[in-house]
Design an enzyme around this catalytic site. Sequence first.
Site, PDB file in Angstrom:
ATOM      1  N   TYR A  36     -34.990 -21.919 -64.971  1.00 53.77           N
ATOM      2  CA  TYR A  36     -33.627 -22.133 -65.457  1.00 53.77           C
ATOM      3  C   TYR A  36     -33.538 -23.492 -66.164  1.00 53.77           C
ATOM      4  O   TYR A  36     -33.003 -23.594 -67.273  1.00 53.77           O
ATOM      5  CB  TYR A  36     -32.644 -22.084 -64.277  1.00 53.77           C
ATOM      6  CG  TYR A  36     -31.209 -22.381 -64.664  1.00 53.77           C
ATOM      7  CD1 TYR A  36     -30.366 -21.376 -65.115  1.00 53.77           C
ATOM      8  CD2 TYR A  36     -30.711 -23.684 -64.588  1.00 53.77           C
ATOM      9  CE1 TYR A  36     -29.063 -21.647 -65.492  1.00 53.77           C
ATOM     10  CE2 TYR A  36     -29.408 -23.971 -64.967  1.00 53.77           C
ATOM     11  CZ  TYR A  36     -28.586 -22.948 -65.421  1.00 53.77           C
ATOM     12  OH  TYR A  36     -27.296 -23.231 -65.801  1.00 53.77           O
ATOM     13  N   GLU A 114     -29.065 -41.585 -54.007  1.00 57.78           N
ATOM     14  CA  GLU A 114     -28.786 -40.588 -52.967  1.00 57.78           C
ATOM     15  C   GLU A 114     -29.712 -39.388 -53.122  1.00 57.78           C
ATOM     16  O   GLU A 114     -30.038 -39.001 -54.245  1.00 57.78           O
ATOM     17  CB  GLU A 114     -27.338 -40.067 -53.113  1.00 57.78           C
ATOM     18  CG  GLU A 114     -26.299 -41.141 -53.118  1.00 57.78           C
ATOM     19  CD  GLU A 114     -24.910 -40.599 -53.486  1.00 57.78           C
ATOM     20  OE1 GLU A 114     -24.549 -39.508 -53.020  1.00 57.78           O
ATOM     21  OE2 GLU A 114     -24.207 -41.284 -54.245  1.00 57.78           O
ATOM     22  N   LYS A 116     -30.524 -35.597 -53.576  1.00 55.61           N
ATOM     23  CA  LYS A 116     -29.731 -34.501 -54.137  1.00 55.61           C
ATOM     24  C   LYS A 116     -29.959 -33.282 -53.249  1.00 55.61           C
ATOM     25  O   LYS A 116     -30.990 -32.611 -53.345  1.00 55.61           O
ATOM     26  CB  LYS A 116     -30.172 -34.228 -55.573  1.00 55.61           C
ATOM     27  CG  LYS A 116     -29.286 -33.241 -56.280  1.00 55.61           C
ATOM     28  CD  LYS A 116     -29.633 -33.188 -57.758  1.00 55.61           C
ATOM     29  CE  LYS A 116     -28.705 -32.255 -58.496  1.00 55.61           C
ATOM     30  NZ  LYS A 116     -28.729 -30.882 -57.966  1.00 55.61           N
ATOM     31  N   ASP A 118     -29.939 -29.675 -51.755  1.00 51.14           N
ATOM     32  CA  ASP A 118     -29.965 -28.387 -52.441  1.00 51.14           C
ATOM     33  C   ASP A 118     -29.056 -27.416 -51.695  1.00 51.14           C
ATOM     34  O   ASP A 118     -29.473 -26.722 -50.779  1.00 51.14           O
ATOM     35  CB  ASP A 118     -31.398 -27.864 -52.474  1.00 51.14           C
ATOM     36  CG  ASP A 118     -31.610 -26.909 -53.616  1.00 51.14           C
ATOM     37  OD1 ASP A 118     -30.651 -26.689 -54.383  1.00 51.14           O
ATOM     38  OD2 ASP A 118     -32.718 -26.379 -53.743  1.00 51.14           O
ATOM     39  N   TYR A 224     -22.455 -32.691 -46.249  1.00 49.26           N
ATOM     40  CA  TYR A 224     -22.746 -34.114 -46.507  1.00 49.26           C
ATOM     41  C   TYR A 224     -21.942 -34.561 -47.718  1.00 49.26           C
ATOM     42  O   TYR A 224     -22.010 -33.937 -48.781  1.00 49.26           O
ATOM     43  CB  TYR A 224     -24.242 -34.321 -46.774  1.00 49.26           C
ATOM     44  CG  TYR A 224     -25.083 -34.074 -45.549  1.00 49.26           C
ATOM     45  CD1 TYR A 224     -25.363 -35.098 -44.645  1.00 49.26           C
ATOM     46  CD2 TYR A 224     -25.582 -32.804 -45.277  1.00 49.26           C
ATOM     47  CE1 TYR A 224     -26.123 -34.865 -43.503  1.00 49.26           C
ATOM     48  CE2 TYR A 224     -26.339 -32.554 -44.137  1.00 49.26           C
ATOM     49  CZ  TYR A 224     -26.601 -33.588 -43.259  1.00 49.26           C
ATOM     50  OH  TYR A 224     -27.355 -33.353 -42.130  1.00 49.26           O
ATOM     51  N   LYS A 315     -35.088 -34.894 -60.945  1.00 51.19           N
ATOM     52  CA  LYS A 315     -35.549 -33.746 -60.155  1.00 51.19           C
ATOM     53  C   LYS A 315     -36.965 -33.955 -59.622  1.00 51.19           C
ATOM     54  O   LYS A 315     -37.814 -34.540 -60.294  1.00 51.19           O
ATOM     55  CB  LYS A 315     -35.533 -32.484 -61.023  1.00 51.19           C
ATOM     56  CG  LYS A 315     -34.139 -31.962 -61.341  1.00 51.19           C
ATOM     57  CD  LYS A 315     -33.605 -31.144 -60.183  1.00 51.19           C
ATOM     58  CE  LYS A 315     -32.401 -30.325 -60.562  1.00 51.19           C
ATOM     59  NZ  LYS A 315     -32.686 -29.012 -61.087  1.00 51.19           N
ATOM     60  N   CYS A 408     -61.816  -0.495 -42.216  1.00 55.65           N
ATOM     61  CA  CYS A 408     -62.079  -1.895 -42.545  1.00 55.65           C
ATOM     62  C   CYS A 408     -62.754  -1.987 -43.920  1.00 55.65           C
ATOM     63  O   CYS A 408     -63.762  -1.304 -44.154  1.00 55.65           O
ATOM     64  CB  CYS A 408     -62.973  -2.516 -41.476  1.00 55.65           C
ATOM     65  SG  CYS A 408     -63.566  -4.148 -41.945  1.00 55.65           S
ATOM     66  N   CYS A 411     -66.627  -3.318 -43.084  1.00 55.95           N
ATOM     67  CA  CYS A 411     -67.633  -2.574 -42.304  1.00 55.95           C
ATOM     68  C   CYS A 411     -67.266  -1.105 -42.120  1.00 55.95           C
ATOM     69  O   CYS A 411     -67.988  -0.371 -41.456  1.00 55.95           O
ATOM     70  CB  CYS A 411     -67.852  -3.243 -40.953  1.00 55.95           C
ATOM     71  SG  CYS A 411     -66.468  -3.022 -39.827  1.00 55.95           S
ATOM     72  N   CYS A 426     -59.498  -4.686 -37.568  1.00 56.96           N
ATOM     73  CA  CYS A 426     -60.745  -3.945 -37.661  1.00 56.96           C
ATOM     74  C   CYS A 426     -61.305  -3.863 -36.242  1.00 56.96           C
ATOM     75  O   CYS A 426     -61.322  -4.858 -35.514  1.00 56.96           O
ATOM     76  CB  CYS A 426     -61.711  -4.692 -38.585  1.00 56.96           C
ATOM     77  SG  CYS A 426     -63.432  -4.259 -38.316  1.00 56.96           S
ATOM     78  N   CYS A 432     -68.948  -6.106 -37.550  1.00 62.04           N
ATOM     79  CA  CYS A 432     -68.340  -6.350 -38.861  1.00 62.04           C
ATOM     80  C   CYS A 432     -68.827  -7.689 -39.424  1.00 62.04           C
ATOM     81  O   CYS A 432     -68.645  -8.737 -38.794  1.00 62.04           O
ATOM     82  CB  CYS A 432     -66.816  -6.349 -38.715  1.00 62.04           C
ATOM     83  SG  CYS A 432     -65.965  -6.785 -40.239  1.00 62.04           S
TER      84      CYS A 432
HETATM   85  O1  I6G Z   1     -23.833 -31.925 -57.796  1.00 61.72           O
HETATM   86  C1  I6G Z   1     -24.011 -33.128 -57.288  1.00 61.72           C
HETATM   87  C2  I6G Z   1     -24.869 -33.304 -56.239  1.00 61.72           C
HETATM   88  C3  I6G Z   1     -25.058 -34.560 -55.694  1.00 61.72           C
HETATM   89  C4  I6G Z   1     -23.292 -34.228 -57.824  1.00 61.72           C
HETATM   90  C5  I6G Z   1     -23.508 -35.510 -57.270  1.00 61.72           C
HETATM   91  C6  I6G Z   1     -24.405 -35.647 -56.194  1.00 61.72           C
HETATM   92  O2  I6G Z   1     -24.570 -36.870 -55.701  1.00 61.72           O
HETATM   93  C7  I6G Z   1     -25.490 -37.057 -54.663  1.00 61.72           C
HETATM   94  N1  I6G Z   1     -22.861 -36.559 -57.781  1.00 61.72           N
HETATM   95  C8  I6G Z   1     -22.012 -36.376 -58.803  1.00 61.72           C
HETATM   96  C9  I6G Z   1     -21.329 -37.551 -59.337  1.00 61.72           C
HETATM   97  C10 I6G Z   1     -21.798 -35.119 -59.335  1.00 61.72           C
HETATM   98  N2  I6G Z   1     -22.441 -34.049 -58.865  1.00 61.72           N
HETATM   99  C11 I6G Z   1     -20.897 -34.903 -60.464  1.00 61.72           C
END
Ligand code: I6G
Length: 668
Positions: A36, A114, A116, A118, A224, A315, A408, A411, A426, A432
Site C-alpha cells: 500500500y 513517540e 507509532k 499499529d 494509548y 516507518k 512417508c 521411506c 511417519c 526412515c
Molecule cells: O495516526 C497517528 C498515529 C500516531 C498520528 C499521530 C501519532 O502520534 C504518535 N500523531 C499525529 C499528529 C497524527 N496522527 C495526525
Amino acid sequence: MSKLIAQQIANLSLEIKQYNQQYYQLDSPSITDAEYDRKLRELRLLEQNNPELIQANSPTQTVGSSALSAFTKVTHELPMLSLDNVFSAEEMDEFIERINNRLKRTLQLNFCVEPKLDGLAISLLYEKGQLIRAATRGDGAIGEDVTRNVKTIKNVPHHLHGNNIPARLEVRGEVVMPIADFEKFNLTAIANNAKAFVNPRNAAAGSLRQLDSGITATRPLAFYSYGIGIIEQGELADSHYQRLQQLKSWGLPLSDEIQLREGAKGCLEYYETLLEKRTNLPYEIDGIVFKVDSITLQEELGFVARAPRWATAHKFPAQEEQSTLLDVEFQVGRTGAITPVAILQPVFVGGVTVSRASLHNADEIQRLGIKIGDTVIIRRAADVIPQIVKVLASNKESCKSIIFPEVCPVCQSEIERIEDEAIARCTGGLYCAAQRKEAIKYFSSRKAMNIDGLGEKVAEQLVDEGLINTPADLFKLSTEQLIPLERMGVKKAENLLAAIESSKQTQLAKFILALGIREVGDATAKNLAHHFLTLSAIQEASTEALLKVDDIGEIVAKHIRTFFKQAHNQEVIQALLEAGIHWPKLQKKADDKQPLKGKTFVLTGTLLKMGRSEAKQALEALGAKVSGSVSKNTNYVVAGEAAGSKLIKAQELGVEILSEENLLLLLE
Ligand code: I6G
C-alpha cells in the site's frame, strides 16, 4: 502523453481508494501495508511531477475512508489528520529542511518522539472531565460513533481526575490489541475453529467495530494517547511532550516510550533504539513519529492537505509482504512429524529474504484455504519464524490443491494421525532415513554431544552413503571412510574424528538430551539428571517416580518410558556406552551448595572473559535459573559489551544489573 499520465493517476487513485475502503471500513485489507505504501508513493511521485493533475479527492490529499453506515456519524470539530512518512535518514533531513524553510529561520529543533502504535486512531471527547463520546477517524472529517464500544476498554478512563482539566478536551490516540493478548486470542480462536486475525491491528479494528459492544468487552483492547484536538476553557503547556504528561496526570494512558530528543540526530538515534526494542514492547509498532515539540512552532507550521507539517512518521521495515506459493514440500522431522513447508517466491520481509515457511499441519492448510499458486501474506514479526497468515487471491483455474501424502515421502512407511493430534507422523522410526538423519544431527548438536564439524550436510551424507545408521555408529568411523565425502578432505576428516572422540567425555544431562526422547529438551534433561543422578535410575524409573521430577507431566513421562522400553533404543544406548561415552558422577546437591537457588539471571551482550554458555553453566551449577528474557521476576541482569534492549528493559523495571566483573566475583 499527459492524457496517458492522467489515466495512470486516475487508475492508481481508484485502486488506492478501494484499498482504503477494505482497510478502514471492512477491516479486511487485500494487500500488505508495505505494498500500500509503495502504491501511495507511486501516486505521490506522479502527482509531484504533474501538479496540474492533482484532484482534491486524490488519496494523497485525503485521510482514511468514509464512515460505515452501521454506526452513527460524527463530524470532527477539528479534522483528524494522517501523517506523512519518511523512509530514510536523507528524507528525515529533508523533513527538517522543509520545516526550517517554512519557518524562514534555522532553529535547533526539539522533537517529541513517540512509537507509532499499529492500531486504530480514536478520538475521545471529555466534557467537564466525563467521557461523552468516542469516534473513529473515518475520512478525517467524519468518523463513526463507537462510544459504547470504547467504554468497554479497561484503560480508557470514564472520568478524568486532577487539576486544570479543560471544560472540553478531545484526546486522540490509538486503540491496540497487545501482542500477548492477540496471540492468546488467536490460539483460542483456532482451537475453537473460529476466525483468527491476521495481525494485532486487524484484531483491534475488528474488535472495536462490533455492533454488539458485549463482544468488544470480551476483547483485550488497550488505548494509548498521542495528542490533543479540541481544548476549551483550559490552558495547556506550550510543549507537546508536557501536554502528554498532563494527560497522564489526569488518568489517560501513555506509551512509556515517549521522549524528547534534539534535531535529526536525536530522532534517528531514538529510531534505532526503538527498532531494537521493538520485539520487547507489549504492543506492535510500525515506526516512529517525530513531532516538533513547541506548540507555538506547530501552529506557525500548520498543515498540508491531509497531514501536519510539524510531524512525520519514520516507518520500520515491513513485517508483512506479499508472495506466491510456488510449491509445498513435506519434511520428515526427528520424531517422524510430517510438516508441510511452503516454497515461496523469495520476498524481503522483516529484514531477511524469505523463501520457505512452515505450514505446520493439515489443519493449518485447511484453515488458510491455501492452494499452490495463491498470492499470500507472509509475516515475519519480531524475529520469529515466517508465517503465512492469509491468502490474498486465489486464481481458481490455475491454482492446485495441496495433497497431503498418504505414505512417508522419504521411506514410504505408513503415516499415522492420532486422533486429537494435529500432527501426522511417519511410522518408520529409524528405518526412515529422514528420521535417522535428524536423530544424528540432534545427537551431535551443540547443546547435546557438541560434535564440532558434524553439521547438517555431513550428517546427511553419512546416512546417504550408508556409513552410519545410529548415533553409535559415529564412534566406529575411520578417516578413510570420511575423506571421500563432499568438501571433506584429510584435515577435516581428522578434525571430525577428534571431535567425535572428545565428545565421549560429556555430562549425563547432555547425553539424555542427545538421545532425542520426545518432549525432553534441555531443561527436562537437566532435571532428570539432577533428580535421578544415574542413567540406569532414569531408564528404570516408574511413571510415578518420573512425575516427581520438576516440569514432568503424564505425557512426557509416557514418552520417556516408551523410549527406554524399546529394544532398539536400549541397543543404541548400550553401544554408545561401550564406545566409551562417560560423564562425571553426580551427587545429590545440598542446598548449601546451591547458594543461588531461587534466583533468576538474564545474560545479555558479549561476555568477554567467560562467554555466555559458560556463564550459564556456572550459574546453574550454583542453583540459579538462567532465563532468556527480562521480566519483573528477574533478579539480576548480567550486561556484557554492547548490551541492548534487555539492558534497557532491566533499567526500566529496576532489576539489579551486574557487569561481567561483578559476575566473576559472585561466582568466586
Ligand atoms: O495516526 C497517528 C498515529 C500516531 C498520528 C499521530 C501519532 O502520534 C504518535 N500523531 C499525529 C499528529 C497524527 N496522527 C495526525
